[in-house]
Design a protein around this motif. Structure first.
Motif, PDB file in Angstrom:
ATOM      1  N   TYR A 307       0.763  -1.100   0.017  1.00 41.01           N
ATOM      2  CA  TYR A 307       0.254   0.217   0.069  1.00 41.01           C
ATOM      3  C   TYR A 307       0.914   0.779  -0.124  1.00 41.01           C
ATOM      4  O   TYR A 307       0.802   2.526  -1.231  1.00 41.01           O
ATOM      5  CB  TYR A 307      -1.246   0.097   1.409  1.00 41.01           C
ATOM      6  CG  TYR A 307      -2.016  -1.094   1.441  1.00 41.01           C
ATOM      7  CD1 TYR A 307      -2.435  -1.341  -0.242  1.00 41.01           C
ATOM      8  CD2 TYR A 307      -2.507  -1.546   2.502  1.00 41.01           C
ATOM      9  CE1 TYR A 307      -3.513  -2.443  -0.252  1.00 41.01           C
ATOM     10  CE2 TYR A 307      -3.320  -2.719   2.682  1.00 41.01           C
ATOM     11  CZ  TYR A 307      -4.284  -2.710   1.244  1.00 41.01           C
ATOM     12  OH  TYR A 307      -5.028  -4.097   1.090  1.00 41.01           O
ATOM     13  N   LEU A 308       2.048   1.531   0.661  1.00 40.05           N
ATOM     14  CA  LEU A 308       3.042   2.352   1.091  1.00 40.05           C
ATOM     15  C   LEU A 308       3.697   2.933  -0.025  1.00 40.05           C
ATOM     16  O   LEU A 308       3.864   3.316  -0.908  1.00 40.05           O
ATOM     17  CB  LEU A 308       3.462   2.556   2.526  1.00 40.05           C
ATOM     18  CG  LEU A 308       4.501   3.232   2.434  1.00 40.05           C
ATOM     19  CD1 LEU A 308       4.039   4.779   2.708  1.00 40.05           C
ATOM     20  CD2 LEU A 308       5.149   3.155   3.701  1.00 40.05           C
ATOM     21  N   PHE A 309       4.285   1.309  -1.343  1.00 44.90           N
ATOM     22  CA  PHE A 309       4.685   1.494  -2.010  1.00 44.90           C
ATOM     23  C   PHE A 309       4.230   1.946  -2.726  1.00 44.90           C
ATOM     24  O   PHE A 309       4.816   2.689  -3.753  1.00 44.90           O
ATOM     25  CB  PHE A 309       5.921   0.429  -1.872  1.00 44.90           C
ATOM     26  CG  PHE A 309       7.150  -0.084  -0.926  1.00 44.90           C
ATOM     27  CD1 PHE A 309       7.136   0.379   0.051  1.00 44.90           C
ATOM     28  CD2 PHE A 309       8.065  -0.567  -2.024  1.00 44.90           C
ATOM     29  CE1 PHE A 309       8.072  -0.123   1.243  1.00 44.90           C
ATOM     30  CE2 PHE A 309       9.370  -0.581  -1.228  1.00 44.90           C
ATOM     31  CZ  PHE A 309       9.539  -0.259   0.074  1.00 44.90           C
ATOM     32  N   SER A 310       2.687   1.560  -2.988  1.00 43.61           N
ATOM     33  CA  SER A 310       2.628   2.216  -4.492  1.00 43.61           C
ATOM     34  C   SER A 310       1.840   3.140  -4.483  1.00 43.61           C
ATOM     35  O   SER A 310       1.552   3.694  -5.466  1.00 43.61           O
ATOM     36  CB  SER A 310       0.888   1.209  -4.313  1.00 43.61           C
ATOM     37  OG  SER A 310       1.215  -0.482  -4.512  1.00 43.61           O
ATOM     38  N   HIS A 311       1.716   3.822  -3.216  1.00 46.73           N
ATOM     39  CA  HIS A 311       1.524   5.464  -3.011  1.00 46.73           C
ATOM     40  C   HIS A 311       2.312   5.981  -3.449  1.00 46.73           C
ATOM     41  O   HIS A 311       2.541   6.958  -4.169  1.00 46.73           O
ATOM     42  CB  HIS A 311       1.079   5.599  -1.677  1.00 46.73           C
ATOM     43  CG  HIS A 311       0.786   6.776  -1.693  1.00 46.73           C
ATOM     44  ND1 HIS A 311       0.001   7.963  -1.593  1.00 46.73           N
ATOM     45  CD2 HIS A 311       1.444   8.301  -0.566  1.00 46.73           C
ATOM     46  CE1 HIS A 311      -0.319   8.613  -1.366  1.00 46.73           C
ATOM     47  NE2 HIS A 311       0.630   9.017  -0.950  1.00 46.73           N
ATOM     48  N   TRP A 312       4.031   5.848  -3.039  1.00 46.99           N
ATOM     49  CA  TRP A 312       5.085   6.142  -4.176  1.00 46.99           C
ATOM     50  C   TRP A 312       5.515   5.271  -5.522  1.00 46.99           C
ATOM     51  O   TRP A 312       5.441   7.101  -5.861  1.00 46.99           O
ATOM     52  CB  TRP A 312       6.519   5.460  -2.901  1.00 46.99           C
ATOM     53  CG  TRP A 312       6.908   5.748  -1.586  1.00 46.99           C
ATOM     54  CD1 TRP A 312       6.330   7.273  -1.145  1.00 46.99           C
ATOM     55  CD2 TRP A 312       7.905   5.463  -1.035  1.00 46.99           C
ATOM     56  NE1 TRP A 312       6.970   7.744  -0.230  1.00 46.99           N
ATOM     57  CE2 TRP A 312       7.411   6.155   0.121  1.00 46.99           C
ATOM     58  CE3 TRP A 312       7.977   3.641  -1.575  1.00 46.99           C
ATOM     59  CZ2 TRP A 312       8.169   5.456   1.823  1.00 46.99           C
ATOM     60  CZ3 TRP A 312       8.403   3.484  -0.008  1.00 46.99           C
ATOM     61  CH2 TRP A 312       8.615   3.940   1.265  1.00 46.99           C
ATOM     62  N   GLN A 313       4.706   4.997  -5.831  1.00 44.93           N
ATOM     63  CA  GLN A 313       4.739   4.263  -7.155  1.00 44.93           C
ATOM     64  C   GLN A 313       3.809   5.141  -7.769  1.00 44.93           C
ATOM     65  O   GLN A 313       4.042   6.511  -9.143  1.00 44.93           O
ATOM     66  CB  GLN A 313       4.681   2.954  -7.275  1.00 44.93           C
ATOM     67  CG  GLN A 313       4.602   3.277  -9.139  1.00 44.93           C
ATOM     68  CD  GLN A 313       3.789   1.608  -9.641  1.00 44.93           C
ATOM     69  OE1 GLN A 313       3.239   0.631  -8.504  1.00 44.93           O
ATOM     70  NE2 GLN A 313       4.281   0.210  -9.925  1.00 44.93           N
ATOM     71  N   LYS A 314       2.692   5.450  -7.634  1.00 41.61           N
ATOM     72  CA  LYS A 314       1.676   6.343  -7.810  1.00 41.61           C
ATOM     73  C   LYS A 314       2.689   8.019  -8.455  1.00 41.61           C
ATOM     74  O   LYS A 314       1.777   8.471  -9.301  1.00 41.61           O
ATOM     75  CB  LYS A 314       0.591   5.848  -7.372  1.00 41.61           C
ATOM     76  CG  LYS A 314      -0.423   6.878  -8.320  1.00 41.61           C
ATOM     77  CD  LYS A 314      -1.805   6.019  -7.249  1.00 41.61           C
ATOM     78  CE  LYS A 314      -2.620   7.517  -7.927  1.00 41.61           C
ATOM     79  NZ  LYS A 314      -4.170   7.271  -7.429  1.00 41.61           N
ATOM     80  N   TRP A 315       2.874   8.685  -6.929  1.00 39.05           N
ATOM     81  CA  TRP A 315       2.964   9.664  -7.893  1.00 39.05           C
ATOM     82  C   TRP A 315       3.883   9.974  -8.064  1.00 39.05           C
ATOM     83  O   TRP A 315       4.977  10.878  -8.246  1.00 39.05           O
ATOM     84  CB  TRP A 315       2.876  10.552  -6.179  1.00 39.05           C
ATOM     85  CG  TRP A 315       1.160  10.853  -6.384  1.00 39.05           C
ATOM     86  CD1 TRP A 315       0.579  10.046  -4.587  1.00 39.05           C
ATOM     87  CD2 TRP A 315       0.072  11.352  -7.319  1.00 39.05           C
ATOM     88  NE1 TRP A 315      -1.200   9.846  -5.364  1.00 39.05           N
ATOM     89  CE2 TRP A 315      -1.735  10.280  -6.770  1.00 39.05           C
ATOM     90  CE3 TRP A 315      -0.133  11.236  -8.110  1.00 39.05           C
ATOM     91  CZ2 TRP A 315      -2.472  10.884  -6.689  1.00 39.05           C
ATOM     92  CZ3 TRP A 315      -1.225  11.653  -8.871  1.00 39.05           C
ATOM     93  CH2 TRP A 315      -2.755  11.279  -7.973  1.00 39.05           C
ATOM     94  N   ASN A 316       5.294   9.384  -7.654  1.00 40.94           N
ATOM     95  CA  ASN A 316       6.678   9.729  -7.636  1.00 40.94           C
ATOM     96  C   ASN A 316       6.868  10.802  -7.385  1.00 40.94           C
ATOM     97  O   ASN A 316       8.457  11.163  -7.927  1.00 40.94           O
ATOM     98  CB  ASN A 316       7.098   8.979  -8.845  1.00 40.94           C
ATOM     99  CG  ASN A 316       8.677   8.872  -9.583  1.00 40.94           C
ATOM    100  OD1 ASN A 316       8.657   8.105  -8.786  1.00 40.94           O
ATOM    101  ND2 ASN A 316       8.728   9.171 -10.879  1.00 40.94           N
ATOM    102  N   ASP A 351      10.203  -8.442  -4.722  1.00 41.74           N
ATOM    103  CA  ASP A 351       8.857  -8.313  -6.096  1.00 41.74           C
ATOM    104  C   ASP A 351       8.539  -7.335  -5.445  1.00 41.74           C
ATOM    105  O   ASP A 351       7.743  -6.849  -6.219  1.00 41.74           O
ATOM    106  CB  ASP A 351       7.457  -9.704  -5.941  1.00 41.74           C
ATOM    107  CG  ASP A 351       7.832 -11.015  -5.888  1.00 41.74           C
ATOM    108  OD1 ASP A 351       8.604 -11.060  -6.746  1.00 41.74           O
ATOM    109  OD2 ASP A 351       7.662 -11.955  -5.646  1.00 41.74           O
ATOM    110  N   LEU A 352       8.364  -7.021  -3.460  1.00 41.45           N
ATOM    111  CA  LEU A 352       7.379  -5.493  -3.904  1.00 41.45           C
ATOM    112  C   LEU A 352       8.503  -4.232  -4.326  1.00 41.45           C
ATOM    113  O   LEU A 352       7.688  -3.541  -5.000  1.00 41.45           O
ATOM    114  CB  LEU A 352       7.870  -5.235  -2.552  1.00 41.45           C
ATOM    115  CG  LEU A 352       7.100  -3.657  -1.175  1.00 41.45           C
ATOM    116  CD1 LEU A 352       6.188  -4.006  -1.919  1.00 41.45           C
ATOM    117  CD2 LEU A 352       8.103  -3.769  -0.008  1.00 41.45           C
ATOM    118  N   PHE A 353       9.680  -4.353  -4.378  1.00 44.10           N
ATOM    119  CA  PHE A 353      10.052  -3.885  -4.753  1.00 44.10           C
ATOM    120  C   PHE A 353       9.893  -3.649  -6.632  1.00 44.10           C
ATOM    121  O   PHE A 353      10.078  -2.256  -7.145  1.00 44.10           O
ATOM    122  CB  PHE A 353      12.072  -3.191  -4.422  1.00 44.10           C
ATOM    123  CG  PHE A 353      12.315  -3.157  -3.151  1.00 44.10           C
ATOM    124  CD1 PHE A 353      12.572  -1.536  -3.174  1.00 44.10           C
ATOM    125  CD2 PHE A 353      11.680  -3.021  -1.883  1.00 44.10           C
ATOM    126  CE1 PHE A 353      12.941  -1.034  -1.586  1.00 44.10           C
ATOM    127  CE2 PHE A 353      12.114  -3.260  -0.907  1.00 44.10           C
ATOM    128  CZ  PHE A 353      12.594  -2.053  -0.727  1.00 44.10           C
TER     129      PHE A 353
END
Length: 430
Positions: A307-316, A351-353
């Motif tokens: 959830y956290l990493f995807s938030h970072w990924q989405k907005w970068n 896989d997460l990263f």
């Protein structure tokens, strides 16, 4: 008519603006309020041709739309509109050209996307777990002791304000300082965070009595505490300091700077609260040089991190400023099947990263942020902390605890201690 859900509304607004960009202003800013409702700042004068567009956007967003009369906002509508247009929280929505911006008005969580605070400070490390019960505070206490054994002056700050703990691990009750972090925050808000208070916030841990170095501890609450909950409910607010609005992150940064100036430590260890909370966001992405992300190999742990990493990924946003300063720690590795457990943990972390913050590369793009699965220097590659029944009732204040458990301590924490020290200080001596 089908209901528009929260996760769909923003995408609908973005798509609408893309389709009608020739009829709208340049650099439109989507504002999503604390309920998820959307309106759009158009940096131009009101245009009668916009009325039909406003009606269309209103209808497409359902319950997450402002009224058709207010879904478009113009510079002449708001006296302080410049504060919105120039907000530091405004972010460019990826892959929009012409550019579309988003200003997300969240109650919590905005610090996960904000800039790291740039200041001069001694090396800092944050220990964080997306879920509790992963051995984070125990590892911090043992690391602090190991650093002191090497002659370092260690400053430990308890930022787990919602569930304090590291202070009680490192200090007997009778040796707690008079005041803690929450005292500084409430006193600072009324201009009373003076040098006297700062001195009364730090105590020396007896854990390092026989070491060449020293462990100095700042607890969340002090020995004189009488109303912790009342204080805690007031600490997260922004304050007006000499005409300047100071947010919670910068207030914490000021506290650390003043403590570091007073104590002059070789290294600062921050014990962050678990979970996706503002104080964790600040500690992990804005105040530290290295964040150790504790995990146990369970689906719920990796999903929470996702959830956290995807938030970072989405907005970068600002991701490049801190993603190299992350390191996964496999906490509480079981005694049976350790190699297999660590291998599965490494696979889950990779896989997460790979799915979120690693970048796709080609043979020509060697400078992209990516690592091989087996690269032990990579952020995803776990450094292990082994579980042992010796540490089940961790009490470093008991007499000669570390002498009795020295062999187990080295076996369980040795790799973590060496890796963590090398990453933060660039050195290690056994």
């Amino acid at each position: 008519m089908n209901k528009v859900r929260f996760q769909d509304a923003l995408n609908k607004a973005i798509q609408f603006i893309k389709e009608n960009d020739a009829l709208l202003s340049q650099k439109p800013i989507i504002i999503r309020d604390i309920y998820g409702c959307i309106n759009v700042i158009l940096q131009c004068k009101k245009n009668r041709n916009h009325k039909a567009l406003a009606d269309q956007l209103f209808k497409s967003l359902g319950s997450f739309a402002y009224s058709a009369d207010s879904i478009f906002v113009y510079p002449e509508d708001l006296f302080a509109i410049d504060s919105l247009i120039n907000s530091p929280d405004k972010i460019k929505i990826p892959e929009t050209n012409p550019a579309i911006y988003l200003l997300d008005r969240q109650v919590t969580g905005q610090d996960w996307l904000r800039q790291p605070i740039q200041d001069e400070h001694p090396p800092r490390a944050t220990l964080f777990g997306i879920k509790g019960g992963v051995g984070r505070s125990t590892a911090l206490a043992i690391w602090a002791w190991d650093l002191a054994k090497q002659g370092k002056k260690v400053l430990v700050v308890d930022l787990d304000l919602e569930s304090p703990g590291i202070g009680q691990i490192l200090l007997p009750q009778e040796q707690l300082p008079d005041f803690g972090v929450v005292d500084w925050l409430v006193e600072e808000a009324v201009g009373q965070a003076d040098d006297s208070l700062l001195r009364d916030m730090v105590a020396t841990s007896p854990l390092a009595e026989t070491a060449e170095g020293v462990i100095r501890v700042v607890t969340a609450a002090g020995s004189k505490e009488q109303d912790y909950i009342a204080k805690l409910s007031r600490v997260y607010m922004d304050i007006n300091q000499n005409g300047e609005i100071l947010d919670f992150a910068h207030r914490l940064a000021q506290l650390l700077q003043q403590l570091e100036a007073q104590e002059k430590p070789d290294i600062v260890l921050l014990d962050s609260r678990a979970g996706i909370h503002d104080i964790a966001a600040i500690a992990v992405t804005r105040l530290t040089d290295m964040a150790f992300l504790f995990a146990i190999n369970t689906p719920q742990t990796w999903q929470a991190y996702r959830y956290l990493f995807s938030h970072w990924q989405k907005w970068n946003i600002n991701l490049a400023a801190f993603r190299e300063n992350l390191k996964i720690v496999a906490g509480m590795v079981p005694e049976l099947g350790r190699e297999d457990y660590i291998s599965r943990c490494r696979e889950s972390a990779y896989d997460l990263f790979l799915d979120t913050i690693y970048e796709e590369t080609t043979a020509e793009e060697l400078d992209r942020f990516n690592f091989a699965p087996g690269d032990n220097s990579a952020p995803h590659f776990p450094v292990e902390v082994l579980w042992n029944i010796t540490f089940q009732e961790f009490n470093p204040q008991s007499e000669d605890y570390f002498r009795i458990n020295r062999a187990q301590l080295s076996a369980c924490y040795g790799n973590f201690l060496q890796t963590a020290t090398q990453l933060v200080l660039g050195e290690y001596s056994s």
